[in-house]
Scaffold this motif. Structure first.
Motif, mmCIF file in Angstrom:
data_model
loop_
_atom_site.group_PDB
_atom_site.id
_atom_site.type_symbol
_atom_site.label_atom_id
_atom_site.label_comp_id
_atom_site.label_asym_id
_atom_site.label_seq_id
_atom_site.Cartn_x
_atom_site.Cartn_y
_atom_site.Cartn_z
ATOM 1 N N TRP A 263 0.709 -1.181 -0.085
ATOM 2 C CA TRP A 263 0.116 -0.130 -0.035
ATOM 3 C C TRP A 263 0.781 1.192 0.019
ATOM 4 N N ASN A 264 1.915 1.284 0.780
ATOM 5 C CA ASN A 264 2.913 2.272 0.454
ATOM 6 C C ASN A 264 3.499 2.494 -0.898
ATOM 7 N N ASP A 265 3.594 1.310 -1.809
ATOM 8 C CA ASP A 265 3.835 1.499 -3.020
ATOM 9 C C ASP A 265 2.926 2.034 -4.082
ATOM 10 N N VAL A 266 1.650 1.721 -3.507
ATOM 11 C CA VAL A 266 0.443 2.266 -4.320
ATOM 12 C C VAL A 266 0.387 3.710 -4.003
ATOM 13 N N ARG A 267 0.590 4.237 -3.037
ATOM 14 C CA ARG A 267 0.492 5.649 -2.416
ATOM 15 C C ARG A 267 1.520 6.405 -3.583
ATOM 16 N N ALA A 268 2.749 5.855 -3.218
ATOM 17 C CA ALA A 268 3.747 6.579 -4.022
ATOM 18 C C ALA A 268 3.719 6.591 -5.605
ATOM 19 N N ALA A 269 3.147 5.592 -6.064
ATOM 20 C CA ALA A 269 2.886 5.542 -7.579
ATOM 21 C C ALA A 269 1.659 6.435 -7.887
ATOM 22 N N SER A 270 0.860 6.696 -6.969
ATOM 23 C CA SER A 270 -0.425 7.334 -7.102
ATOM 24 C C SER A 270 -1.323 6.274 -8.194
ATOM 25 N N ALA A 271 -1.276 5.150 -7.885
ATOM 26 C CA ALA A 271 -1.632 3.896 -8.642
ATOM 27 C C ALA A 271 -3.172 4.136 -8.899
ATOM 28 N N THR A 272 -3.504 3.785 -10.081
ATOM 29 C CA THR A 272 -4.937 4.033 -10.481
ATOM 30 C C THR A 272 -5.734 2.783 -10.623
ATOM 31 N N TRP A 273 -4.686 1.743 -10.458
ATOM 32 C CA TRP A 273 -5.359 0.108 -10.789
ATOM 33 C C TRP A 273 -4.170 -0.861 -10.754
ATOM 34 N N PHE A 274 -4.521 -2.051 -10.608
ATOM 35 C CA PHE A 274 -3.184 -3.023 -10.515
ATOM 36 C C PHE A 274 -4.161 -4.253 -10.703
ATOM 37 N N THR A 275 -3.006 -5.426 -11.167
ATOM 38 C CA THR A 275 -3.664 -6.534 -11.526
ATOM 39 C C THR A 275 -2.804 -7.652 -10.726
ATOM 40 N N ALA A 276 -3.423 -8.847 -10.326
ATOM 41 C CA ALA A 276 -2.763 -9.838 -9.574
ATOM 42 C C ALA A 276 -3.688 -11.258 -9.476
ATOM 43 N N VAL A 277 -3.239 -12.123 -8.939
ATOM 44 C CA VAL A 277 -3.857 -13.393 -9.073
ATOM 45 C C VAL A 277 -4.566 -13.381 -7.587
ATOM 46 N N PRO A 278 -5.663 -14.233 -7.576
ATOM 47 C CA PRO A 278 -6.589 -14.443 -6.585
ATOM 48 C C PRO A 278 -5.933 -14.701 -5.099
ATOM 49 N N THR A 279 -4.544 -15.453 -5.151
ATOM 50 C CA THR A 279 -3.787 -15.720 -3.943
ATOM 51 C C THR A 279 -3.493 -14.446 -3.401
ATOM 52 N N ILE A 280 -2.926 -13.488 -4.036
ATOM 53 C CA ILE A 280 -2.534 -12.101 -3.609
ATOM 54 C C ILE A 280 -3.513 -11.235 -3.120
#
Length: 530
Positions: A263-280
């Protein structure tokens, strides 16, 4: 919490996917029009690398590779974690006309060597491994270390040591490659089962355009690299689609996903989306009560799930937590990743339990005779289109089995509804035959995962003298839940046919996963099916 409609980066009638032709010109438009815009965020200092800086690094590597004696169309391995070195090596080798084969750096020496030899790679570009991972062992071809030094001012330099001379000899499957090819990806599996999939620059361009068009990605978007780049999910959906559309990708400091810093990375990037697998997503959900910072995180337009079945209960829980739609997608290496996806909310309805509609490909569901199944009828999923590979390298028998008239026979079972949405029901080769009754382990897993207190489940065939096979299950229970096997089985009896209820169920501490985060079924069977 209500899930808002995902916002588009462009007006619907004006959005145009990027006009790229492959890996070589992926950055060109943005270098001309937005040279100082951030392309990557790298290192623990969160250094911003601009499109101009990234292109200059790739050109430096391409020039160095051009003096090694390699020819256009030659294959090189790329062994590296999710860091700047991977991106620079990939784009630099492409600009030098080479075909790049990314390989999981965590594989043991025997598997790394076997894949390089089967391909006939001329050399290996070696970047840093993920933090905490052991160093890559000695490999059977020249190994050229690459290092990218980035300063807080945004300047960067690439150092490529090509001291180990290449003795060029076209051998192995590389004899089937040409300068039209961009990548060779290995399907998931052990060395003796992993297949080599050649992808052309045209395949790559079509895939990137389809992904960008599905999610309307543009220069205002940013993401965090969660999935490894040596698989199609992370490579095409997160990295290449973002760069082609002019967006930004943050590469985690340790070179791989970390729930602790995510979540720190999301803030640092000002992320608008991301993609992952269900495990994550399960990991993030389990930790959300203490770690998800809510309003402190930039609002997400959407999140995306692919590479493994997503439980509907998990999907709804994530949407409530994040306040954004969770879009399920479906893809495979042979289709250059994405083949279907749920649409953005303003482009069509979300249908939980489905993997959406075809995205730039033709899709059929067929019966055993190859005839198209009626709406709602289960059959094998076939895919055709500009993203579909021509076959497998060095494996004509498997190519003949899996490819017919340019259609790829996925081996996945599913059905289409009246709106063209695909619902997957399992893998043909995974079906359990219990006395003539065919059971989808994925279906039973979905029911088990819906049991309150169950974190994850794996279902597999257990050999049986009477029925041929019986149903076995291994289940992970969430920490602090006093849940026993009989309670879980009773939950199943209320929701499954009698023959589908596991005959044997074991509560375990954890289940094995592949490098991309999917359930490792071979390891599960070896551990629990005997």
């Amino acid at each position: 919490m209500a899930v808002p409609a995902a916002a588009s980066v462009h007006d619907a009638d004006r959005y145009r996917p990027p006009a790229v032709t492959g890996l070589v010109d992926l950055l060109d438009r943005h270098v001309r029009e937005r040279p100082h815009a951030r392309a990557l965020v790298v290192t623990g200092d969160r250094v911003h690398l601009s499109y101009r800086a990234l292109a200059a690094l790739a050109d430096d590597v391409a020039a160095r590779l051009g003096g090694t004696g390699l020819h256009r169309g030659d294959a090189v391995g790329l062994v590296c974690a999710n860091n700047a070195e991977f991106v620079v090596a990939l784009l630099g080798a492409a600009r030098a006309g080479l075909v790049v084969a990314p390989i999981d750096p965590a594989l043991p020496e025997s598997q790394l060597s076997a894949r390089l030899e089967a391909l006939g790679a001329q050399a290996v570009l070696l970047g840093p491994s993920a933090a905490g991972a052991p160093p890559v062992a000695r490999l059977p071809v020249p190994t050229w270390p690459l290092r990218v030094d980035a300063s807080r001012a945004g300047t960067a330099a690439a150092v490529l040591d090509t001291g180990a001379a290449v003795v060029r000899q076209v051998r192995g499957a590389a004899a089937e490659l040409s300068s039209h090819d961009a990548l060779v990806l290995f399907t998931a599996g052990t060395t003796d089962r992993a297949k080599m999939v050649p992808l052309t620059h045209a395949n790559v361009a079509a895939s990137v355009r389809n992904i960008c068009a599905t999610y309307e990605l543009g220069p205002d978007d940013a993401t965090v690299a969660v999935m490894p780049f040596f698989h199609g999910h992370g490579l095409f959906a997160a990295l290449l689609a973002s760069l082609a559309s002019g967006g930004c990708v943050l590469l985690p400091e340790r070179g791989r996903f970390s729930a602790r810093t995510f979540w720190n990375d999301v803030r640092a990037a000002s992320a608008t989306w991301f993609t992952a697998v269900p495990t994550i997503y399960e990991i993030l959900l389990d930790r959300s009560e203490i770690e998800y910072p809510g309003p402190q995180v930039p609002p997400l337009k959407f999140v995306r799930s692919c590479s493994a079945p997503l439980n509907t209960a998990t999907q709804r829980a994530l949407e409530r937590t994040l306040g954004a739609p969770l879009l399920s997608a479906y893809g495979m290496t042979e289709s250059t990743h994405q083949a279907t996806s749920e649409p953005l909310s303003q482009r069509g309805p979300l249908k939980h339990g489905s993997v959406g509609r075809p995205t730039g490909v033709d899709l059929r569901v067929v019966d055993q005779d190859g005839s198209t199944c009626p709406v709602g009828t289960e059959g094998e999923v076939w895919v055709h289109g500009p993203t579909v590979a021509r076959g497998y390298l060095g494996n004509p028998a498997e190519t003949a089995r899996s490819f017919a008239d340019r259609w790829f026979r996925t081996g996945d079972l599913g059905s289409l509804d009246k709106d063209g949405y695909l619902s997957l029901t399992g893998r043909i080769k995974n079906l359990i035959n219990r006395g003539g009754e065919k059971i989808s382990p994925e279906h039973v897993e979905d029911i088990l995962a819906g049991c309150p207190g169950v974190a994850e489940a794996a279902v597999f065939a257990v050999p049986d003298a009477t029925y041929g096979q019986r149903v076995g299950a291994a289940v992970v229970v969430r920490e602090g839940e006093g849940l026993g096997s009989e309670q879980i089985l009773q939950y199943c009896r209320d929701r499954l046919a009698a023959y589908e209820v596991p005959d044997r169920l074991e509560v375990v501490a954890a289940l094995p996963h592949t490098a991309k985060g999917a359930l490792d079924r071979r390891a599960v069977e070896a551990r629990y099916a005997q």
